[in-house]
Scaffold this motif. Structure first.
Motif, PDB file in Angstrom:
ATOM      1  N   LEU A  27       0.931  -1.212   0.366  1.00 49.89           N
ATOM      2  CA  LEU A  27      -0.095   0.410   0.131  1.00 49.89           C
ATOM      3  C   LEU A  27       0.962   1.099  -0.390  1.00 49.89           C
ATOM      4  O   LEU A  27       0.655   2.411  -0.718  1.00 49.89           O
ATOM      5  N   VAL A  28       1.999   1.619   1.112  1.00 50.38           N
ATOM      6  CA  VAL A  28       2.897   2.395   0.655  1.00 50.38           C
ATOM      7  C   VAL A  28       3.438   2.635  -0.525  1.00 50.38           C
ATOM      8  O   VAL A  28       3.374   3.485  -1.023  1.00 50.38           O
ATOM      9  N   LYS A  29       3.768   1.794  -1.271  1.00 49.96           N
ATOM     10  CA  LYS A  29       4.389   1.970  -3.162  1.00 49.96           C
ATOM     11  C   LYS A  29       3.304   2.217  -3.945  1.00 49.96           C
ATOM     12  O   LYS A  29       3.461   3.583  -4.142  1.00 49.96           O
ATOM     13  N   LEU A  30       1.847   1.602  -3.489  1.00 48.51           N
ATOM     14  CA  LEU A  30       0.654   2.007  -4.386  1.00 48.51           C
ATOM     15  C   LEU A  30       0.176   4.026  -3.504  1.00 48.51           C
ATOM     16  O   LEU A  30       0.279   4.493  -4.913  1.00 48.51           O
ATOM     17  N   LEU A  89       9.903   2.448   3.980  1.00 46.36           N
ATOM     18  CA  LEU A  89       8.818   3.273   3.573  1.00 46.36           C
ATOM     19  C   LEU A  89       9.494   3.802   2.410  1.00 46.36           C
ATOM     20  O   LEU A  89       9.087   3.890   1.204  1.00 46.36           O
ATOM     21  N   GLY A  90      10.034   4.462   2.347  1.00 47.17           N
ATOM     22  CA  GLY A  90      11.240   5.635   1.233  1.00 47.17           C
ATOM     23  C   GLY A  90      11.598   4.244   0.448  1.00 47.17           C
ATOM     24  O   GLY A  90      11.484   4.340  -0.793  1.00 47.17           O
ATOM     25  N   VAL A  91      12.588   3.767   0.468  1.00 52.04           N
ATOM     26  CA  VAL A  91      13.102   2.032   0.033  1.00 52.04           C
ATOM     27  C   VAL A  91      11.924   1.497  -0.356  1.00 52.04           C
ATOM     28  O   VAL A  91      12.118   1.461  -1.837  1.00 52.04           O
ATOM     29  N   VAL A  92      10.824   1.301   0.241  1.00 48.57           N
ATOM     30  CA  VAL A  92       9.873   0.555  -0.860  1.00 48.57           C
ATOM     31  C   VAL A  92       8.861   1.353  -2.099  1.00 48.57           C
ATOM     32  O   VAL A  92       9.331   0.886  -3.414  1.00 48.57           O
ATOM     33  N   GLN A  93       9.729   3.323  -1.936  1.00 51.14           N
ATOM     34  CA  GLN A  93       8.862   3.376  -3.207  1.00 51.14           C
ATOM     35  C   GLN A  93      10.230   3.777  -4.298  1.00 51.14           C
ATOM     36  O   GLN A  93      10.096   4.162  -4.583  1.00 51.14           O
ATOM     37  N   ILE A  94      10.900   3.332  -3.890  1.00 51.69           N
ATOM     38  CA  ILE A  94      12.566   3.338  -4.810  1.00 51.69           C
ATOM     39  C   ILE A  94      12.501   2.221  -5.379  1.00 51.69           C
ATOM     40  O   ILE A  94      13.012   2.470  -6.652  1.00 51.69           O
ATOM     41  N   LEU A  95      13.085   0.410  -4.591  1.00 54.80           N
ATOM     42  CA  LEU A  95      12.827  -0.123  -5.018  1.00 54.80           C
ATOM     43  C   LEU A  95      11.837  -1.272  -5.632  1.00 54.80           C
ATOM     44  O   LEU A  95      10.376  -0.835  -4.690  1.00 54.80           O
TER      45      LEU A  95
END
Length: 300
Positions: A27-30, A89-95
């Motif tokens: 959900l964080v990535k989405l 949570l930031g790395v989930v949006q990068i990788l």
């Protein structure tokens, strides 16, 4: 009265916690792809659990459980934990989800190094070998191809794992006097105000129904994962249930394939087992050391 140990139930709870945690990261990535700013995601991630715990305890007439004489320790834990969550949570949006997840498994490696540096622990050949194996796994996953894992994502993932290791040292200290619900509440409560200040940049957020559903889901799954992990530790030891944490890689890979049509590359499939094996060796040695310490302690 001590809680009766139920090892299989504890394993099931921890496995369910990892499934819920992987759903939160999805959900964080989405939410990032939906245009929701990360600090706002962090705000709702902490506000919802803090509010839910407060309402639950108030309804039970049990707010006294939140009283603490260690407010400064909770504040320091929130500072480190908030930074850790921003990176996690930031790395989930990068990788991709799988790669972001497996980098988080390096936390036990850093925990060993911090235990030596900060606690003066003596580390034997097994744990040193695990540290080396884990570092080799990181090098393999990183590889020479920056298109596979950009340097920013790699640094964010390793930084997140390091901060998680620092938190483990703090929680070991807090756990001597504070119960889990108190630790979770004060962590969320201290994190909410600074995240709220970040939100002043954009003013009152305006999201569509899908955006609000994602934010509500992040808060709910985050709280559920914390409660499930805490419950697992009531019925089983850390060393016995931690093996389930590595199932999160499977869930992350599945979500990545189903939602984003991403399949991890060969580097990840080679490096991930090395990092997971390193974590399992460290967990095994912690269990052995704990058993030896109990045998040396004379019966009361």
């Amino acid at each position: 009265m001590p809680t009766q140990q139920r090892p299989m139930f504890a394993l099931a709870l921890r496995l369910l916690a990892m499934l819920v945690l992987s759903a939160m990261l999805l959900l964080v990535k989405l939410s990032g792809q939906h245009g929701i700013w990360l600090p706002e995601t962090l705000f709702w991630r902490q506000f919802i659990p803090a509010l839910a715990l407060f309402v639950w305890l108030a309804a039970r007439g049990d707010l006294g459980r939140l009283r603490t004489k260690r407010i400064g320790s909770h504040a320091r834990r929130a500072l480190v934990g908030g930074t850790s969550m921003f990176l996690t949570l930031g790395v989930v949006q990068i990788l991709p989800l799988a790669e972001a997840t497996v980098l988080g498994f390096t936390a036990p490696i850093f925990a060993v190094l911090l235990a030596v540096a900060l606690l003066g622990e003596k580390v034997g050949p097994w744990r040193w070998a695990a540290v080396l194996l884990g570092l080799i796994g990181i090098v393999i996953i990183a590889g020479p191809d920056r298109a596979h894992i950009p340097l920013t994502g790699l640094a964010t993932g390793i930084g997140a794992a390091f901060m998680v290791a620092v938190i483990s040292i703090q929680l070991r200290d807090l756990g001597r006097t504070e119960e889990p619900v108190r630790i979770v509440f004060w962590f969320s409560t201290f994190c909410v105000p600074p995240m709220g200040l970040f939100m002043l940049r954009t003013g009152l957020p305006h999201h569509d129904l899908a955006g609000w559903a994602m934010l509500a889901g992040i808060g709910a799954t985050g709280l559920a994962a914390q409660l499930l992990m805490t419950a697992a530790l009531r019925y089983g030891s850390v060393a016995s249930v931690i093996v389930m944490d590595y199932s999160q890689f499977g869930w992350a890979t599945l979500w990545g394939w189903l939602v984003f049509a991403h399949v991890p590359g060969a580097q990840t499939w080679v490096g991930a087992p090395a990092i997971i094996a390193a974590g399992l060796i460290i967990a095994w040695r912690e269990q052995v050391r704990g058993s030896e310490a109990r045998e040396r302690t004379p019966a009361a």
